[in-house]
Design a protein around this motif. Structure first.
Motif, PDB file in Angstrom:
ATOM      1  N   SER A  87       3.500   5.786 -57.251  1.00 47.10           N
ATOM      2  CA  SER A  87       2.547   6.330 -56.295  1.00 47.10           C
ATOM      3  C   SER A  87       1.311   6.910 -56.981  1.00 47.10           C
ATOM      4  O   SER A  87       1.407   7.666 -57.943  1.00 47.10           O
ATOM      5  N   THR A  88       0.159   6.534 -56.467  1.00 46.32           N
ATOM      6  CA  THR A  88      -1.124   7.082 -56.908  1.00 46.32           C
ATOM      7  C   THR A  88      -1.948   7.363 -55.659  1.00 46.32           C
ATOM      8  O   THR A  88      -1.611   6.906 -54.565  1.00 46.32           O
ATOM      9  N   PHE A  89      -3.035   8.084 -55.841  1.00 46.16           N
ATOM     10  CA  PHE A  89      -3.902   8.350 -54.692  1.00 46.16           C
ATOM     11  C   PHE A  89      -4.527   7.063 -54.154  1.00 46.16           C
ATOM     12  O   PHE A  89      -4.901   6.999 -52.986  1.00 46.16           O
ATOM     13  N   ALA A  90      -4.609   6.041 -54.983  1.00 46.95           N
ATOM     14  CA  ALA A  90      -5.180   4.771 -54.531  1.00 46.95           C
ATOM     15  C   ALA A  90      -4.299   4.095 -53.484  1.00 46.95           C
ATOM     16  O   ALA A  90      -4.805   3.361 -52.628  1.00 46.95           O
ATOM     17  N   ILE A  91      -2.980   4.345 -53.532  1.00 49.29           N
ATOM     18  CA  ILE A  91      -2.084   3.657 -52.599  1.00 49.29           C
ATOM     19  C   ILE A  91      -1.429   4.567 -51.560  1.00 49.29           C
ATOM     20  O   ILE A  91      -0.761   4.072 -50.672  1.00 49.29           O
ATOM     21  N   VAL A  92      -1.614   5.896 -51.675  1.00 49.92           N
ATOM     22  CA  VAL A  92      -1.046   6.807 -50.672  1.00 49.92           C
ATOM     23  C   VAL A  92      -1.790   6.611 -49.353  1.00 49.92           C
ATOM     24  O   VAL A  92      -3.023   6.578 -49.322  1.00 49.92           O
ATOM     25  N   ALA A  93      -1.023   6.469 -48.279  1.00 45.86           N
ATOM     26  CA  ALA A  93      -1.614   6.239 -46.957  1.00 45.86           C
ATOM     27  C   ALA A  93      -1.944   7.575 -46.299  1.00 45.86           C
ATOM     28  O   ALA A  93      -1.060   8.268 -45.795  1.00 45.86           O
ATOM     29  N   MET A  94      -3.224   7.942 -46.361  1.00 43.07           N
ATOM     30  CA  MET A  94      -3.702   9.144 -45.685  1.00 43.07           C
ATOM     31  C   MET A  94      -5.214   9.038 -45.536  1.00 43.07           C
ATOM     32  O   MET A  94      -5.844   8.172 -46.146  1.00 43.07           O
ATOM     33  N   GLU A  95      -5.776   9.893 -44.721  1.00 41.49           N
ATOM     34  CA  GLU A  95      -7.218   9.882 -44.496  1.00 41.49           C
ATOM     35  C   GLU A  95      -7.966  10.052 -45.824  1.00 41.49           C
ATOM     36  O   GLU A  95      -7.597  10.908 -46.633  1.00 41.49           O
ATOM     37  N   ALA A  96      -8.995   9.268 -46.027  1.00 42.20           N
ATOM     38  CA  ALA A  96      -9.758   9.300 -47.280  1.00 42.20           C
ATOM     39  C   ALA A  96     -10.335  10.692 -47.556  1.00 42.20           C
ATOM     40  O   ALA A  96     -10.318  11.155 -48.702  1.00 42.20           O
ATOM     41  N   GLU A  97     -10.822  11.356 -46.508  1.00 37.90           N
ATOM     42  CA  GLU A  97     -11.391  12.694 -46.689  1.00 37.90           C
ATOM     43  C   GLU A  97     -10.327  13.691 -47.167  1.00 37.90           C
ATOM     44  O   GLU A  97     -10.597  14.551 -47.997  1.00 37.90           O
ATOM     45  N   GLN A  98      -9.126  13.554 -46.627  1.00 41.21           N
ATOM     46  CA  GLN A  98      -8.035  14.443 -47.009  1.00 41.21           C
ATOM     47  C   GLN A  98      -7.622  14.182 -48.463  1.00 41.21           C
ATOM     48  O   GLN A  98      -7.363  15.117 -49.222  1.00 41.21           O
ATOM     49  N   LYS A  99      -7.573  12.918 -48.857  1.00 36.40           N
ATOM     50  CA  LYS A  99      -7.273  12.568 -50.249  1.00 36.40           C
ATOM     51  C   LYS A  99      -8.292  13.190 -51.189  1.00 36.40           C
ATOM     52  O   LYS A  99      -7.933  13.801 -52.196  1.00 36.40           O
ATOM     53  N   MET A 100      -9.551  13.036 -50.843  1.00 37.38           N
ATOM     54  CA  MET A 100     -10.620  13.568 -51.692  1.00 37.38           C
ATOM     55  C   MET A 100     -10.549  15.092 -51.771  1.00 37.38           C
ATOM     56  O   MET A 100     -10.788  15.676 -52.830  1.00 37.38           O
ATOM     57  N   ALA A 101     -10.206  15.745 -50.661  1.00 39.43           N
ATOM     58  CA  ALA A 101     -10.092  17.206 -50.655  1.00 39.43           C
ATOM     59  C   ALA A 101      -8.947  17.664 -51.564  1.00 39.43           C
ATOM     60  O   ALA A 101      -9.086  18.637 -52.314  1.00 39.43           O
ATOM     61  N   ILE A 102      -7.817  16.963 -51.510  1.00 40.90           N
ATOM     62  CA  ILE A 102      -6.680  17.317 -52.365  1.00 40.90           C
ATOM     63  C   ILE A 102      -7.029  17.079 -53.828  1.00 40.90           C
ATOM     64  O   ILE A 102      -6.764  17.933 -54.692  1.00 40.90           O
ATOM     65  N   MET A 103      -7.649  15.961 -54.126  1.00 43.37           N
ATOM     66  CA  MET A 103      -8.026  15.662 -55.513  1.00 43.37           C
ATOM     67  C   MET A 103      -9.033  16.692 -56.030  1.00 43.37           C
ATOM     68  O   MET A 103      -8.935  17.148 -57.176  1.00 43.37           O
ATOM     69  N   ALA A 104      -9.993  17.086 -55.201  1.00 42.27           N
ATOM     70  CA  ALA A 104     -10.975  18.105 -55.602  1.00 42.27           C
ATOM     71  C   ALA A 104     -10.277  19.445 -55.850  1.00 42.27           C
ATOM     72  O   ALA A 104     -10.611  20.156 -56.800  1.00 42.27           O
ATOM     73  N   ASP A 105      -9.304  19.781 -55.000  1.00 43.96           N
ATOM     74  CA  ASP A 105      -8.557  21.018 -55.190  1.00 43.96           C
ATOM     75  C   ASP A 105      -7.772  20.981 -56.494  1.00 43.96           C
ATOM     76  O   ASP A 105      -7.735  21.958 -57.234  1.00 43.96           O
ATOM     77  N   LEU A 106      -7.153  19.854 -56.804  1.00 42.56           N
ATOM     78  CA  LEU A 106      -6.408  19.709 -58.057  1.00 42.56           C
ATOM     79  C   LEU A 106      -7.337  19.816 -59.265  1.00 42.56           C
ATOM     80  O   LEU A 106      -6.997  20.476 -60.257  1.00 42.56           O
ATOM     81  N   ASP A 107      -8.494  19.194 -59.177  1.00 42.76           N
ATOM     82  CA  ASP A 107      -9.471  19.281 -60.270  1.00 42.76           C
ATOM     83  C   ASP A 107      -9.944  20.721 -60.468  1.00 42.76           C
ATOM     84  O   ASP A 107     -10.073  21.192 -61.602  1.00 42.76           O
ATOM     85  N   ARG A 108     -10.193  21.418 -59.369  1.00 39.96           N
ATOM     86  CA  ARG A 108     -10.619  22.818 -59.429  1.00 39.96           C
ATOM     87  C   ARG A 108      -9.522  23.668 -60.074  1.00 39.96           C
ATOM     88  O   ARG A 108      -9.789  24.507 -60.929  1.00 39.96           O
ATOM     89  N   PHE A 109      -8.286  23.423 -59.677  1.00 42.72           N
ATOM     90  CA  PHE A 109      -7.144  24.142 -60.250  1.00 42.72           C
ATOM     91  C   PHE A 109      -7.068  23.925 -61.763  1.00 42.72           C
ATOM     92  O   PHE A 109      -6.892  24.877 -62.521  1.00 42.72           O
TER      93      PHE A 109
END
Length: 107
Positions: free
Chosen positions: A24-46
């Motif tokens: 599993s990667t963010f490229a293949i997880v089925a979810m809204e693109a905006e939500q994926k980007m928000a989670i990835m941005a939060d992880l990067d900030r962390f």
């Protein structure tokens, strides 16, 4: 992935490694693109705040509450996050979390 293994005669368990090669990667997880980007941005900030947490004397950790019926992608999202961060995953049984944490300490 690490899971709390069998307990010794003293009642202590040890964290045993299990090879988790979840694709599993963010490229293949089925979810809204905006939500994926928000989670990835939060992880990067962390990731960028490790020194801040150290400076203010706080534990460097981040938590997410995932809920939903089986098969809705919770584990796949966790695997995608772990793969993205290159972090290990620890398996805790919520019904035994306090005992597991206490028994697993130092082993």
């Amino acid at each position: 992935m690490y899971t709390l293994g069998r307990r010794s005669s003293r009642g202590y368990g040890s964290w045993d490694a299990i090879n988790l090669e979840h694709p599993s990667t963010f490229a293949i997880v089925a979810m809204e693109a905006e939500q994926k980007m928000a989670i990835m941005a939060d992880l990067d900030r962390f990731l960028g705040q490790k020194e801040f947490y150290k400076r203010v004397g706080r534990a460097w950790k981040r938590g997410y509450l995932l809920y939903g019926p089986p098969g809705t992608g919770k584990s796949s999202l966790v695997a995608a996050m772990a793969n993205y961060l290159k972090f290990d995953v620890y398996d805790l049984q919520l019904s035994n979390v306090a005992a597991d944490l206490l028994l697993g300490i130092g082993n």
